[in-house]
Design a protein around this motif. Structure first.
Motif, PDB file in Angstrom:
ATOM      1  N   ASP A 187       0.806  -1.226   0.000  1.00  0.00           N
ATOM      2  CA  ASP A 187       0.000   0.000   0.000  1.00  0.00           C
ATOM      3  C   ASP A 187       0.833   1.267   0.000  1.00  0.00           C
ATOM      4  O   ASP A 187       0.310   2.377   0.124  1.00  0.00           O
ATOM      5  N   GLY A 188       2.157   1.142  -0.123  1.00  0.00           N
ATOM      6  CA  GLY A 188       3.012   2.317  -0.178  1.00  0.00           C
ATOM      7  C   GLY A 188       3.402   2.883   1.179  1.00  0.00           C
ATOM      8  O   GLY A 188       4.096   3.899   1.247  1.00  0.00           O
ATOM      9  N   SER A 189       3.010   2.211   2.286  1.00  0.00           N
ATOM     10  CA  SER A 189       3.333   2.726   3.609  1.00  0.00           C
ATOM     11  C   SER A 189       4.741   2.369   4.056  1.00  0.00           C
ATOM     12  O   SER A 189       5.192   2.813   5.115  1.00  0.00           O
ATOM     13  N   GLY A 190       5.451   1.575   3.270  1.00  0.00           N
ATOM     14  CA  GLY A 190       6.834   1.243   3.579  1.00  0.00           C
ATOM     15  C   GLY A 190       7.798   1.991   2.685  1.00  0.00           C
ATOM     16  O   GLY A 190       7.428   2.872   1.903  1.00  0.00           O
ATOM     17  N   GLN A 191       9.069   1.617   2.775  1.00  0.00           N
ATOM     18  CA  GLN A 191      10.084   2.235   1.917  1.00  0.00           C
ATOM     19  C   GLN A 191      10.003   1.727   0.489  1.00  0.00           C
ATOM     20  O   GLN A 191      10.418   2.414  -0.453  1.00  0.00           O
ATOM     21  N   PHE A 192       9.471   0.501   0.307  1.00  0.00           N
ATOM     22  CA  PHE A 192       9.425  -0.130  -1.009  1.00  0.00           C
ATOM     23  C   PHE A 192       8.069  -0.809  -1.178  1.00  0.00           C
ATOM     24  O   PHE A 192       7.415  -1.194  -0.204  1.00  0.00           O
ATOM     25  N   THR A 193       7.661  -0.959  -2.431  1.00  0.00           N
ATOM     26  CA  THR A 193       6.395  -1.633  -2.716  1.00  0.00           C
ATOM     27  C   THR A 193       6.605  -3.053  -3.223  1.00  0.00           C
ATOM     28  O   THR A 193       5.637  -3.789  -3.397  1.00  0.00           O
ATOM     29  N   SER A 194       7.843  -3.449  -3.469  1.00  0.00           N
ATOM     30  CA  SER A 194       8.129  -4.818  -3.888  1.00  0.00           C
ATOM     31  C   SER A 194       9.321  -5.344  -3.096  1.00  0.00           C
ATOM     32  O   SER A 194      10.200  -4.577  -2.681  1.00  0.00           O
ATOM     33  N   VAL A 195       9.343  -6.661  -2.919  1.00  0.00           N
ATOM     34  CA  VAL A 195      10.429  -7.289  -2.176  1.00  0.00           C
ATOM     35  C   VAL A 195      11.740  -7.167  -2.950  1.00  0.00           C
ATOM     36  O   VAL A 195      12.794  -6.897  -2.370  1.00  0.00           O
ATOM     37  N   GLN A 196      11.693  -7.341  -4.250  1.00  0.00           N
ATOM     38  CA  GLN A 196      12.928  -7.265  -5.029  1.00  0.00           C
ATOM     39  C   GLN A 196      13.557  -5.887  -4.940  1.00  0.00           C
ATOM     40  O   GLN A 196      14.793  -5.758  -4.868  1.00  0.00           O
ATOM     41  N   LYS A 197      12.754  -4.834  -4.923  1.00  0.00           N
ATOM     42  CA  LYS A 197      13.326  -3.486  -4.800  1.00  0.00           C
ATOM     43  C   LYS A 197      14.052  -3.316  -3.473  1.00  0.00           C
ATOM     44  O   LYS A 197      15.090  -2.641  -3.405  1.00  0.00           O
ATOM     45  N   ALA A 198      13.535  -3.936  -2.411  1.00  0.00           N
ATOM     46  CA  ALA A 198      14.229  -3.868  -1.135  1.00  0.00           C
ATOM     47  C   ALA A 198      15.544  -4.637  -1.192  1.00  0.00           C
ATOM     48  O   ALA A 198      16.572  -4.181  -0.675  1.00  0.00           O
ATOM     49  N   VAL A 199      15.535  -5.807  -1.822  1.00  0.00           N
ATOM     50  CA  VAL A 199      16.782  -6.575  -1.980  1.00  0.00           C
ATOM     51  C   VAL A 199      17.790  -5.764  -2.788  1.00  0.00           C
ATOM     52  O   VAL A 199      18.985  -5.725  -2.465  1.00  0.00           O
ATOM     53  N   ASP A 200      17.318  -5.108  -3.831  1.00  0.00           N
ATOM     54  CA  ASP A 200      18.225  -4.290  -4.654  1.00  0.00           C
ATOM     55  C   ASP A 200      18.889  -3.190  -3.846  1.00  0.00           C
ATOM     56  O   ASP A 200      20.006  -2.751  -4.166  1.00  0.00           O
ATOM     57  N   ALA A 201      18.223  -2.734  -2.774  1.00  0.00           N
ATOM     58  CA  ALA A 201      18.765  -1.642  -1.961  1.00  0.00           C
ATOM     59  C   ALA A 201      19.802  -2.108  -0.954  1.00  0.00           C
ATOM     60  O   ALA A 201      20.489  -1.270  -0.351  1.00  0.00           O
ATOM     61  N   VAL A 202      19.942  -3.405  -0.761  1.00  0.00           N
ATOM     62  CA  VAL A 202      20.969  -3.921   0.158  1.00  0.00           C
ATOM     63  C   VAL A 202      22.325  -3.717  -0.496  1.00  0.00           C
ATOM     64  O   VAL A 202      22.537  -4.087  -1.656  1.00  0.00           O
ATOM     65  N   PRO A 203      23.284  -3.123   0.217  1.00  0.00           N
ATOM     66  CA  PRO A 203      24.581  -2.881  -0.398  1.00  0.00           C
ATOM     67  C   PRO A 203      25.326  -4.175  -0.696  1.00  0.00           C
ATOM     68  O   PRO A 203      25.271  -5.124   0.086  1.00  0.00           O
TER      69      PRO A 203
END
Length: 666
Positions: free
Chosen positions: A356-372
């Motif tokens: 619903d957009g209440s987090g930093q990301f709307t998809s799990v893959q986008k969050a994984v992509d943000a891991v350094p």
């Protein structure tokens, strides 16, 4: 979500996993780092009393912390001068069998989480050795085949003239002689929160004409032990409280007696629970034994007391649990703890995913992509409830990632995709292949996932025109992967437990989870433990019942699949499923596939001959076995149903699979 059977409505009742300790550093000291709390802890009871020039028992506190994985390193640091905290990570075999490792003063020897095992040996504390803690270890298996063994003095812990010793939260079992021998004026000892089992002579105290020894024995679980539970000879003060002594009916071991005071022993026995024992409490004419508040359930024979005793509170403070609560308290709390012997957790970074957009990301893959890339500390990706239709890949350069579903149930957060091996790629570059079909692909070490559903809902009935119906829900190709409280759902090839390469390790622990499928639905070359889980058998797309639970492709010299303390069931026809078959991937004859199913409940769906051949390779040439399974699908040993011996089973436990890795929380 499509594909989840009605039977999973009760899935939320399966308990979520507990915390586990991180594995330690390689065998090197970590002096200078902030010590974890367990390295600072000191004993209670008589071991806490200031005496003989020693102010309580605190072991190696203040000394370097060193992690050991070999017998040579353990012996080196156990006998080293000065204080040391020695963390045992993994199972250490002792050679020759029965060897007792000498321990010097000012030492803490502690298992890392539940992984620290001493196999085939024990410890010896000689005259004058003091300030020693032996904690959180499993010490096992010196048994030489003779129940009342007079020839092999192979103890788990033997103390001759030592003082100030704390033996705490250990699992001691199946030794040739005693589990604990406290001898020759050993004093100021506390034995607490241990599991003592599968042994004849359990815990002997004495071997002296003097009456000087002071011991506290509390919150221990004695089970399947015949005698010396403990036997206490010439102890000045023996304080026993809140212990649970259990003799199960119909087993191979029958108790001869429980607590025994003899010689000039003064014993105080408080708020303990005796269940099913013969002669639960006995004393000889010269001993003093005072009982207070004990519970006796189904016991028979001698139950004795007499004399003046002593007041333990003159020596140290303590708090009694109600005797009626002791079985629950002790069975839950005794033995190795996952939080002991583990380093402080590194600081974690948290990322949040929400549809619903209440987090930093709307998809799990986008969050994984943000891991350094190359991150060295834990990154927790919190996934809020919802259905996320996407394929997710955690690449090999992003270790230490946790996917954490944030719903009240593992069914609340669903990661799902619907492609199969034969599904064409959108870019026209061919089909996905089996590995490429995975909804969640994990290629990074030290990955964790919790409280999620991971599913592949590929519809076989509607896609009969495709070649290749393997449809993976979760693929791992990494080392040290912890999967906890998951639902992993598919049909054919649901869970691929692999390694990054044939010569690379790939250890996986799956616990408190459901895995659903029908054909080879747990497969691959990883070294994997499936513990306290349910393997749910599912009919095939056309309504028929026929399938295979496992298809290991284990390299020679490696461990394959260990299924333990689990259940195999499902709404399928009786006798229609094999437990496994050998997958020699690519026709590789050098592989040595392995599946062991032990201590599990098998439904009637399991075939009487539960293993079968595959691809021209006979299962009998590989490693398939059972041990102590129950349920209508279990069966006696035979040519088509090999069972492990007790000795073989002792080498096929969880710690043998995971080695120096203890799966961790956080």
């Amino acid at each position: 979500m499509a594909g989840l059977p009605v039977a999973l409505a009760a899935a939320g009742a399966l308990a979520y996993g507990t915390a586990f300790g991180l594995f330690g550093e390689d065998a090197r000291t970590t002096a200078g780092a902030a010590a974890p709390a367990w390295a600072e802890e000191a004993a209670d009871g008589f071991a806490s009393v200031d005496a003989l020039g020693q102010k309580g028992t605190y072991g190696g506190r203040g000394g370097p912390v060193v992690t050991v994985r070999t017998l040579a390193d353990l012996e080196k640091y156990a006998t080293a001068p000065g204080p040391h905290v020695i963390v045992v990570a993994g199972a250490i075999p002792v050679n020759p069998v029965g060897k007792e490792i000498k321990v010097a003063s000012d030492k803490t020897i502690i298992g890392s989480g539940t992984s620290g095992h001493i196999v085939g040996g024990g410890f010896f504390l000689g005259p004058g050795v003091h300030n020693v803690i032996i904690r959180n270890l499993t010490i096992r298996d010196t048994y030489q085949g003779v129940w009342n063994d007079k020839d092999h003095d192979f103890d788990a812990v033997q103390m001759d003239g030592a003082h100030h010793v704390w033996i705490d939260h250990n699992d001691l079992r199946h030794m040739a002689d005693g589990l604990i021998d406290s001898r020759k004026d050993t004093s100021y000892v506390t034995v607490s929160w241990n599991r003592l089992g599968n042994n004849n002579k359990t815990f002997g105290i004495g071997w002296t004409e003097n009456t000087t020894a002071d011991l506290t024995i509390h919150h221990n679980w004695f089970r399947e032990t015949e005698q010396r539970n403990p036997s206490t000879d010439n102890a000045a003060h023996a304080h026993l409280y809140n212990n649970y002594l259990q003799d199960d009916p119909g087993t191979a071991v029958t108790s001869a007696y429980g607590n025994y005071a003899r010689g000039r022993t003064a014993m105080v026995l408080e708020n303990s629970y005796f269940q099913g024992l013969t002669n639960p409490v006995i004393k000889d004419a010269t001993a003093s034994l005072v009982q207070r508040g004990n519970v006796f359930s189904g016991t028979r024979g001698r139950n004795e007391s007499g004399g003046t005793g002593f007041d333990p509170r003159r020596f140290y403070p303590y708090t009694l649990d109600a005797a009626a609560d002791v079985p629950a308290i002790v069975t839950a709390g005794a033995g190795p703890r996952s939080a002991l012997g583990t380093p402080r957790a590194a600081a974690t970074r948290t990322l949040t995913v929400a549809k619903d957009g209440s987090g930093q990301f709307t998809s799990v893959q986008k969050a994984v992509d943000a891991v350094p890339a190359g991150n060295s500390s834990r990154v927790v990706i919190q996934v809020k409830p919802g259905t996320y239709r996407e394929a997710v890949k955690v690449p090999s350069n992003k270790p230490h990632v946790t996917l954490q579903g944030m719903g009240a149930s593992r069914k609340d957060t669903v990661l799902v995709e619907g492609r199969a091996s034969g599904t064409p790629r959108p870019d026209g570059s061919g089909t996905y292949g089996t590995g490429g079909s995975a909804t969640l692909a994990v290629e990074a070490d030290d990955f964790q996932a919790r409280n999620l559903t991971v599913a592949n809902d590929f519809d076989e009935a509607r896609n009969q025109h495709l070649t290749g119906h393997q449809a993976v829900a979760l693929r791992t190709a990494a080392d040290r992967v912890l999967l906890d409280a998951l639902i992993i759902s598919g049909d054919q090839d649901t869970l691929l437990l692999d390694t990054a390469a044939k010569d690379r390790p790939g250890r996986v622990r799956l616990t408190n989870s459901y895995v659903i499928g029908n054909v080879d639905f747990v497969f691959g070359r990883a070294t994997a433990v499936i513990d306290r889980s349910v393997l749910t058998l599912k009919k095939r797309w056309d309504g028929t019942s026929a399938g295979y639970v496992t298809a290991p492709s284990t390299p020679a010299g490696r461990k394959g699949f260990l299924i333990t303390r689990s259940t195999v069931n499902g709404d399928v026809t009786a006798g229609s499923f094999f437990l496994g078959r050998p997958w020699h991937a690519g026709g590789d004859a050098t592989l040595d596939p392995q599946t062991t199913v032990r201590d599990s409940v098998l439904s009637a769906a399991v075939r009487p001959a539960p293993w079968t051949d595959m691809g021209g390779f006979s299962w009998k040439d590989d490693r398939f076995a059972e041990y102590r399974n129950t349920g209508p699908g279990a069966g006696p040993a035979g040519a088509d149903r090999p069972h492990l011996t007790d000795a073989q089973a002792a080498d096929q436990e969880i710690a043998d699979w995971l080695g120096d890795w203890t799966p961790a929380a956080g």
